[in-house]
Scaffold this motif. Structure first.
Motif, short mmCIF file in Angstrom:
data_model
loop_
_atom_site.label_atom_id
_atom_site.label_comp_id
_atom_site.label_asym_id
_atom_site.label_seq_id
_atom_site.Cartn_x
_atom_site.Cartn_y
_atom_site.Cartn_z
N GLY A 261 27.87 36.34 50.04
CA GLY A 261 28.77 37.46 49.80
C GLY A 261 30.22 37.06 49.93
O GLY A 261 31.08 37.50 49.14
N ALA A 262 30.53 36.23 50.94
CA ALA A 262 31.91 35.76 51.11
C ALA A 262 32.35 34.95 49.91
O ALA A 262 33.49 35.09 49.42
N THR A 263 31.45 34.10 49.41
CA THR A 263 31.78 33.28 48.24
C THR A 263 32.03 34.15 47.02
O THR A 263 33.04 34.00 46.31
N MET A 264 31.12 35.09 46.75
CA MET A 264 31.27 35.95 45.57
C MET A 264 32.49 36.86 45.69
O MET A 264 33.16 37.13 44.69
N CYS A 282 39.01 45.47 37.95
CA CYS A 282 37.65 44.91 38.00
C CYS A 282 37.50 43.99 39.20
O CYS A 282 36.46 43.99 39.87
N GLY A 283 38.54 43.19 39.46
CA GLY A 283 38.47 42.28 40.60
C GLY A 283 38.37 43.01 41.93
O GLY A 283 37.56 42.65 42.79
N ALA A 287 35.04 42.86 44.21
CA ALA A 287 35.17 42.30 45.55
C ALA A 287 34.72 43.30 46.62
O ALA A 287 34.00 42.93 47.57
N VAL A 288 35.11 44.57 46.46
CA VAL A 288 34.74 45.58 47.46
C VAL A 288 33.23 45.79 47.47
O VAL A 288 32.60 45.83 48.52
N VAL A 289 32.62 45.94 46.29
CA VAL A 289 31.18 46.24 46.26
C VAL A 289 30.37 45.05 46.76
O VAL A 289 29.33 45.23 47.42
#
Length: 701
Positions: A261-264, A282-283, A287-289
């Motif tokens: 998750g941290a990587t994505m 979009c970013g 990132a939030v989701v």
């Protein structure tokens, strides 16, 4: 409690959505549109209203009277200016059969979102008895795309949630276990939408973000939860107590989910490096989701598992299941050993297959989205097509030229300068009809038609020729329109993309290096992911641009790919691919730490992780398939691209190419300068282990 608060906040998200940000503010094409509005105040067309009467023509007084009375009924503060055939004797605004006229309307509003609000007030107010009124123009097209996208999201949710639940029932054979990932996915979406409402005052949240958040939240939320629930059931099957099973699950699957998750999340933040509002939105949304999904999977989900304990298997479907842990040998391990017996053959064969799929990408044509992104029967698309075919000047893809001269245009010198320069325009190769739509003291806006579409090479060459044409002495020229917008966006992406790719590569490499404690594996992961991305891009071009198998995805041939689509797909698919890379390599790393045998670690790691990442891939593919039912082409392109990329990733990449390359690399896979080694079972293994192993795993052969 957090989910309830987020749901309350998210209920107002549709009132806070942005309808602009599709191009960088400093792009020349955007500055041309702004200059028309600020320097002239008319001659632009946010909306083109087409008045059509099959029984009367524009030459009849009643036709003019009906149109002008209709325009006069526009609500206050919705319209800045209108341009009709009669206001300046403009024949291009009359249809070829004289039964329709086009009215160019500039809407009130400081930005695209406020102009959209003006359009929503204006449209129901315009009426003319006996006339059909159609709406074309950029605002009408964007409104059609937004309305269709949001409706498609609601319909896709109704398809995706039951589909994913049914798939998880087949995977887990337990109703409770299947429900948990679906609940986490739903919570991820709800909480993210609530967070986006709070951020809407800082970041403009595009309507496209809602579609992206919903699809990613369901896919990644379910993926992460599936990995955690599967590991917990495995630990319970090893006769561990519930607290020990939760601890072992968090130390293994939880750690992987968190790092993945941290990587994505970090990769998704790469969108912020592009100064385009939609891409930044979009970013932020992605990132939030992703972060919310990961956090829920390592906090709320383990808490639920601790409360449920063995009841996680409640509602079991009737089918005998083997007790105990996932075996070290099985069909996936057998496949891995078969691949590793002839690794060179499999590497060459897989590379040839991926390169064949990538080949169509070599002739990709990138264009700016227009009415063709809407389904064939959409009102805005029908109106835009009518504008193109029924009127002399053409449709929305005309080239807009904003010229400013030093002399006043109401003087003879000014008129002479403008006429001479406009004469050079109409003699450029590829130019069709021209129209001086409006003038002010020193500025004029000119529209040029052409024979092709906006993305055709001839049209792009025309834009370049106009920009290369010397402006009037002491004057300025700005070129806009769809083709110019596509070229400006391409130039921007070309400047920023290398830095974004460098950021993603370094960020991903460092995290994988820290997690896997290997210099080689992160580099291998980046190269392998590049191959799957290229193949999915090529397949996308073959389907949408070239028109093959469009019937299968419910689309029509566009002749181009949305200019921003490759970048959006690149960032999202790198994140998804790295997700599965974490799942697979972390399990292989566990086995290598336990045995020190590279070949056995690959075989056992694939056997233990393949059911999980294959199931996770199936979930993402199911969600993508549900969202491909969207009638908006750019959404369909993204989801089809995700479906193809994940299908390739879970089959050719993870099952064949990864085992083959890891067999060829051998012990070099695990090389880390300065790492200390120790002996275990007669073989060297890295120490200390990457994560704690449960007792039953340590005693496995």
């Amino acid at each position: 409690m957090l989910a309830v608060l987020a749901a309350v906040a998210a209920s107002g998200i549709h009132d806070r959505l942005s309808y602009g940000g599709i191009i960088a503010q400093d792009a020349e094409s955007n500055r041309a549109a702004v200059a028309v509005r600020e320097r002239i105040g008319r001659g632009g067309a946010d909306v083109v209203a087409i008045y059509r009467n099959p029984h009367h023509t524009v030459d009849e007084p009643m036709f003019r009277r009906a149109v002008e009375d209709s325009l006069a009924s526009a609500p206050k503060r919705t319209v800045v200016s209108t341009m009709t055939y009669w206001s300046r004797d403009l024949p291009p605004l009359v249809s070829k059969d004289h039964h329709a006229t086009a009215v160019a309307i500039m809407l009130a509003g400081a930005d695209d979102t406020s102009r959209m609000a003006s359009y929503h007030r204006l449209r129901p107010a315009l009426r003319a008895e006996g006339f059909d009124i159609e709406y074309a123009g950029p605002v009408a097209v964007v409104d059609g795309v937004a309305e269709r996208t949001l409706a498609d999201v609601r319909r896709a949710e109704l398809i995706a949630f039951p589909l994913v639940l049914a798939l998880l029932l087949l995977i887990f054979r337990s109703l409770v276990a299947a429900l948990l990932p679906v609940v986490i996915g739903g919570l991820s979406i709800g909480i993210t939408l609530g967070v986006l409402v709070l951020l809407s005052g800082t970041v403009a949240i595009s309507f496209i973000t809602v579609s992206l958040v919903t699809s990613l939240g369901l896919a990644l939320g379910v993926d992460a939860a599936l990995f955690v629930v599967g590991r917990f059931r495995e630990e319970l099957a090893g006769r561990h107590s519930v607290p020990d099973a939760v601890t072992a699950t968090c130390a293994t699957a939880g750690r992987t989910v968190f790092l993945s998750g941290a990587t994505m999340t970090g990769i998704a933040l790469g969108f912020l490096l592009f100064p385009v509002g939609v891409m930044q939105a979009c970013g932020v949304g992605a990132a939030v989701v992703i972060a919310v999904s990961a956090v829920l999977s390592i906090t709320a989900l383990p808490a639920a598992l601790a409360l449920l304990g063995p009841r996680v298997n409640a509602g079991r479907l009737r089918r005998p299941r083997r007790k105990g842990t996932v075996p070290a040998e099985g069909p996936w391990a057998g496949l891995a050993r078969a691949v590793m017996a002839r690794p060179g053959h499999y590497v060459i064969g897989t590379l040839l297959a991926l390169l064949a799929l990538t080949a169509p990408f070599a002739h990709i044509t990138l264009g700016f989205p227009d009415q063709r992104t809407l389904p064939a029967g959409a009102p805005a698309r029908l109106a835009s097509d009518a504008l193109r075919h029924d009127f002399a000047l053409g449709g929305l893809d005309t080239v807009q030229v904003m010229v400013t001269v030093p002399q006043r245009l109401d003087t003879r010198d000014g008129q002479r300068t403008l006429t001479a320069w406009a004469g050079e325009l109409v003699h450029l190769p590829g130019t069709g009809a021209g129209l001086i739509a409006a003038t002010s003291q020193h500025s004029a806006v000119i529209y040029l038609s052409h024979n092709g579409s906006a993305e055709d090479p001839a049209t792009r060459a025309l834009v370049r020729h106009i920009r290369a044409l010397p402006p009037p002495d002491g004057g300025q020229v700005l070129v806009g329109g769809l083709s110019a917008m596509a070229q400006d966006t391409l130039q921007l992406l070309g400047r920023r993309l290398p830095w974004v790719l460098l950021y993603i590569a370094v960020f991903t490499y460092v995290l994988l290096l820290t997690t896997l404690r290997s210099v080689v594996l992160p580099a291998k992961a980046l190269l392998v992911n590049a191959l799957s991305l290229g193949a999915s891009f090529g397949a996308l071009v073959w389907i949408f641009q070239d028109g093959h198998l469009t019937w299968l995805v419910g689309a029509s041939r566009t002749g181009y790919i949305d200019v921003a689509q490759p970048v959006i797909m690149l960032i999202l698919l790198i994140g998804l691919s790295m997700d599965y890379e974490f799942f697979l390599l972390s399990r292989i790393r566990e086995q290598y730490d336990a045995t020190g045998d590279n070949t056995a670690a690959v075989a056992t790691g694939l056997q233990q992780s393949a059911p999980v990442f294959t199931s996770a891939a199936a979930v993402v593919m199911a969600v993508s398939a549900a969202f491909t039912t969207s009638g908006v082409t750019m959404v369909k392109e993204l989801c089809v691209g995700m479906f193809i990329a994940i299908a390739l990733d879970a089959t050719l990449i993870r099952a064949l190419l990864v085992p083959a390359t890891m067999r060829l690399l051998g012990r070099a896979n695990w090389w880390l300068p300065g790492a200390k080694h120790r002996q275990r079972g007669g073989k060297q293994a890295l120490a200390p282990p990457m994560r704690p192993l449960s007792a039953h795993q340590s005693s496995d052969p």
